[in-house]
Design an enzyme around this catalytic site. Structure first.
Site: not given
Ligand code: GUN
Length: 301
Positions: A49, A93, A116
């Protein structure tokens, strides 16, 4: 011959389209990523990211509180990020350590900065079809289908998995695109029979190669959201057979990534399918970038 849906190519297309939009903004979009503890898989995702932000000329900030952080301390971090004008998007996350109250943390993120799409306000917006940030993985799947010219309206879509992150929003997006949607889960009485009815089958259960030819209607579109790491040779042999390319890959690297679908069966029976890795995975980050740029566009006008 089944067609591969190439997530990397679609990701590159999406990122390329963002560049002129970023250039138009009065300042660079800013994304804050909060990674609690040191889960190795999460570290890899967060690293990608941050790297993608840099490639697009966006500003990213990585915060890495230790695994023993309290819910209140994490809430304080989120509130500080909410208040900072140069931060357009906040991502915490998942999963968080067990002692942390995940729902309180997600509730604390300002809905305008919730890239998200996990905040209850945005979950509600998705449900009633109002514009708002959509969860990244399911919206990536919709982009993959749209850009491959795969029709969704009137099709029977079966989503296997009912998580808040993937299964539920996936079902909602397919419904908004006029599919007839079935959601299956661990208590579904006859999973194979439900899946056999799917024109579009989405695997989002987190169980390696659980969906096999018994679950697949020939000619269906197979979308595999699972990313499961196998690190025991016997599991790889059981699923793929001795002498297979997956076992050879395991012997070279000590682990292999496998989706929720049996890839040999999906490749043989589908009209289109997403490989793991390289199918849906790359789209998640691309859609996070889209959500962050859109948040910045809304906040900077
Ligand atoms: N963990 C696995 N996929 C995601 C996601 O799309 N966003 C976040 N914040 N955590 C994750």
């Amino acid at each position: 011959m089944a067609q591969i849906l190439d997530g990397k190519r679609v990701r590159d297309e999406i990122l390329e389209e963002l560049k002129p939009r970023i250039a138009q903004l009065s300042r660079k979009p800013g994304l804050a990523v909060v990674l609690v503890g040191n889960d190795p898989a999460s570290e890899v995702y967060v690293g990608s990211k941050v790297k993608t932000c840099a490639e697009l000329g966006m500003v990213s900030e990585k915060l890495t509180p230790s695994a023993d952080i309290s819910t209140d301390e994490l809430l304080a971090i989120v509130q500080e990020l909410n208040a900072r004008p140069e931060i357009d998007g906040i991502l915490v996350q998942m999963p968080l350590p067990k002692h942390v109250d995940t729902q309180r943390v997600l509730d604390a993120i300002s809905p305008e900065k919730d890239v998200d799409g996990f905040h209850p306000t945005n979950v509600g917006n998705l449900s009633i079809g109002r514009p708002s940030p959509r969860p990244c993985t399911p919206s990536g799947v919709m982009e993959l289908l749209r850009r491959a010219g795969i029709p969704v309206a009137g099709k029977h879509a079966v989503v296997v998995g009912r998580s808040d992150i993937v299964g539920k929003p996936m079902a909602m997006l397919l419904l908004h695109a006029h599919a007839t949607v079935t959601v299956c889960h661990s208590r579904t009485a006859d999973l194979a029979a439900e899946c056999q009815r799917a024109d579009i089958l989405v695997g989002a259960i987190g169980r390696p190669a659980m969906l096999t030819r018994a679950h697949m209607k020939p000619g269906a579109v197979m979308i595999d959201v699972g990313i499961n790491r196998l690190d025991k040779r016997e599991d790889v042999v059981r699923i793929f057979g001795e002498g297979s390319d997956k076992v050879a890959a395991f012997d070279k690297r000590g682990s292999v990534l496998v989706g929720d679908m049996h890839p040999y069966d999906a490749a043989e029976l589908s009209s289109h399918w997403t490989p793991v890795p390289g199918g849906v995975g790359p789209l998640t980050i691309a859609m996070l970038m889209v959500n962050t740029v859109e948040a910045a566009e809304r906040r900077q006008v």
